[in-house]
Design a protein around this motif. Structure first.
Motif, mmCIF file in Angstrom:
data_model
loop_
_atom_site.group_PDB
_atom_site.id
_atom_site.type_symbol
_atom_site.label_atom_id
_atom_site.label_comp_id
_atom_site.label_asym_id
_atom_site.label_seq_id
_atom_site.Cartn_x
_atom_site.Cartn_y
_atom_site.Cartn_z
ATOM 1 N N ALA A 166 20.111 50.312 21.135
ATOM 2 C CA ALA A 166 20.957 51.329 20.517
ATOM 3 C C ALA A 166 22.128 51.710 21.429
ATOM 4 N N GLN A 167 21.871 51.782 22.744
ATOM 5 C CA GLN A 167 22.942 52.097 23.685
ATOM 6 C C GLN A 167 24.035 51.036 23.653
ATOM 7 N N LEU A 168 23.639 49.774 23.622
ATOM 8 C CA LEU A 168 24.614 48.685 23.641
ATOM 9 C C LEU A 168 25.355 48.565 22.308
ATOM 10 N N LEU A 169 24.683 48.894 21.209
ATOM 11 C CA LEU A 169 25.353 48.888 19.912
ATOM 12 C C LEU A 169 26.405 49.992 19.840
ATOM 13 N N ALA A 170 26.107 51.150 20.455
ATOM 14 C CA ALA A 170 27.036 52.279 20.421
ATOM 15 C C ALA A 170 28.313 52.006 21.202
ATOM 16 N N ILE A 171 28.258 51.087 22.151
ATOM 17 C CA ILE A 171 29.438 50.766 22.964
ATOM 18 C C ILE A 171 30.569 50.236 22.083
ATOM 19 N N ARG A 172 30.217 49.640 20.957
ATOM 20 C CA ARG A 172 31.238 49.095 20.065
ATOM 21 C C ARG A 172 32.237 50.171 19.618
ATOM 22 N N LEU A 173 31.796 51.420 19.539
ATOM 23 C CA LEU A 173 32.630 52.493 19.021
ATOM 24 C C LEU A 173 33.869 52.732 19.882
ATOM 25 N N ALA B 208 34.627 50.365 22.841
ATOM 26 C CA ALA B 208 35.036 49.179 23.605
ATOM 27 C C ALA B 208 36.230 48.476 22.985
ATOM 28 N N ARG B 209 36.385 48.576 21.672
ATOM 29 C CA ARG B 209 37.466 47.863 20.987
ATOM 30 C C ARG B 209 38.686 48.739 20.748
ATOM 31 N N GLN B 210 38.653 49.978 21.234
ATOM 32 C CA GLN B 210 39.774 50.880 21.044
ATOM 33 C C GLN B 210 40.827 50.663 22.120
ATOM 34 N N GLY B 211 42.089 50.601 21.714
ATOM 35 C CA GLY B 211 43.176 50.537 22.674
ATOM 36 C C GLY B 211 43.329 49.157 23.277
ATOM 37 N N CYS C 157 25.117 45.578 32.617
ATOM 38 C CA CYS C 157 24.756 45.236 31.236
ATOM 39 C C CYS C 157 25.678 45.938 30.246
ATOM 40 N N GLU C 158 26.000 47.199 30.512
ATOM 41 C CA GLU C 158 26.903 47.927 29.619
ATOM 42 C C GLU C 158 28.296 47.302 29.643
ATOM 43 N N LEU C 159 28.760 46.900 30.829
ATOM 44 C CA LEU C 159 30.053 46.231 30.927
ATOM 45 C C LEU C 159 30.027 44.914 30.165
ATOM 46 N N ALA C 160 28.944 44.152 30.312
ATOM 47 C CA ALA C 160 28.818 42.884 29.580
ATOM 48 C C ALA C 160 28.909 43.132 28.076
ATOM 49 N N ALA C 161 28.227 44.179 27.603
ATOM 50 C CA ALA C 161 28.276 44.497 26.178
ATOM 51 C C ALA C 161 29.696 44.876 25.747
ATOM 52 N N ALA C 162 30.392 45.666 26.566
ATOM 53 C CA ALA C 162 31.765 46.067 26.225
ATOM 54 C C ALA C 162 32.688 44.859 26.129
ATOM 55 N N LEU C 163 32.555 43.924 27.066
ATOM 56 C CA LEU C 163 33.390 42.728 27.042
ATOM 57 C C LEU C 163 33.059 41.840 25.842
ATOM 58 N N LEU C 164 31.782 41.790 25.496
ATOM 59 C CA LEU C 164 31.389 41.010 24.322
ATOM 60 C C LEU C 164 31.940 41.634 23.039
ATOM 61 N N TRP D 88 36.462 52.819 31.504
ATOM 62 C CA TRP D 88 37.085 51.903 30.542
ATOM 63 C C TRP D 88 38.255 52.571 29.840
ATOM 64 N N GLN D 89 38.073 53.798 29.374
ATOM 65 C CA GLN D 89 39.098 54.453 28.578
ATOM 66 C C GLN D 89 40.204 55.075 29.423
#
Length: 296
Positions: free
Chosen positions: A18-25, A27-30, A114-121, A288-289
């Motif tokens: 759930a934590q890694l899925l939430a990163i999508r909110l 990670a793709r902004q900006g 792991c969180e960074l890997a998810a953000a890059l993915l 990141w932001q």
């Protein structure tokens, strides 16, 4: 009797899908520029583009893309054509060695990795992504399409790494076993310590054929001691103290940390296309932001 949560369930340690899925909110902004480049390494192609072909210069071509070596050799201008990087294969190598399972404040370096890997993915969701987890064993996960299988793999290998089992092979040996397709980009997420000779050699070999982006994670305690207090430490069978109250000790500690950072920086800059550093004392989303990645 008061029950205590298992160490793996502690909020500073646990990593859930759930934590890694939430990163999508976020990670793709900006634009990608929000994550500042700590340093640009060796010269290569234009960021965001991948080389497609070389042909004779035509009116309207970008002058900055002229290949001057070929132009000088053939006596007429030639230009390099590029395509958007979204079609470029992306290989992401995450270091989950025991050294990454350390954290002095809010998280382990491995979890931030792991969180960074998810953000890059998430950022390159439409690319052909391959995840390599360098941990108890080396696991390669190719994926084109939904990212959930890769995120599940991140959670699984992170949890396995909490056992801090000695690794059967080094990061250099893991790299040596990889065969990347032509034009693929390699992203490495690892510790901040200087590389050994074998790892430098592997990076040099890969750098001849691929762009390498390297992210290093450093914990605040690995950069400087707290303002006051004593910390118990153990190295093998030897035990001692990191004493910030001892005159001159904190200063020597900081100087030694800066020397290691410079050494790592000097090693990597000639070998990689982009070099970043993350602070393990800050949440990834903020760095990141806000573009809070600091340069060495």
């Amino acid at each position: 009797m008061t029950s205590h949560p298992a160490p793996r369930a502690h909020p500073d340690i646990a990593l859930t899908l759930a934590q890694l899925l939430a990163i999508r909110l976020w990670a793709r902004q900006g634009p990608k520029a929000r994550v500042q480049v700590a340093q640009q390494g060796r010269l290569g192609r234009m960021p965001g583009l991948t080389f497609r072909e070389l042909r004779a210069y035509q009116a309207g071509d970008e002058v900055r893309h002229i290949d001057w070596r070929v132009t000088a050799r053939l006596g007429r201008p030639y230009t390099r054509l590029y395509s958007e990087e979204q079609d470029q294969a992306h290989w992401l190598l995450l270091d989950l060695s025991p050294a990454m399972y350390f954290g002095s404040r809010c998280q382990l370096k491995a979890r931030l990795g792991c969180e960074l890997a998810a953000a890059l993915l998430w950022q390159g969701e439409k690319q052909a992504n391959t995840l390599i987890c360098h941990g108890v064993e080396c696991h390669v996960h190719p994926q084109r399409g939904p990212l959930v299988p890769l995120l599940e793999a991140l959670c699984h290998h992170y949890d396995k790494g909490l056992d801090r089992t000695p690794l059967p092979r080094s990061l250099a040996q893991t790299l040596a076993r990889l065969t990347l397709p032509h034009g693929a980009r390699l992203t490495i997420i690892t510790d901040h310590q200087p590389c050994d000779a074998a790892l430098c050699q592997q990076l040099q070999l890969f750098g001849r054929r691929h762009d390498i982006h390297c992210w290093q994670i450093r914990d605040p305690l690995e950069a400087d001691l707290p303002d006051q207090g004593r910390l118990a430490v153990q190295a093998g069978r030897q035990r001692g103290w990191l004493d910030a109250t001892q005159p001159g000790f904190a200063h020597r500690y900081q100087r030694a940390a800066e020397r290691l950072a410079r050494q790592s920086h000097q090693q990597l800059l000639p070998l990689v296309q982009r070099l970043y550093r993350l602070d393990n004392g800050q949440p990834l989303q903020r760095q990141w932001q806000e573009g809070a990645c600091r340069q060495f």
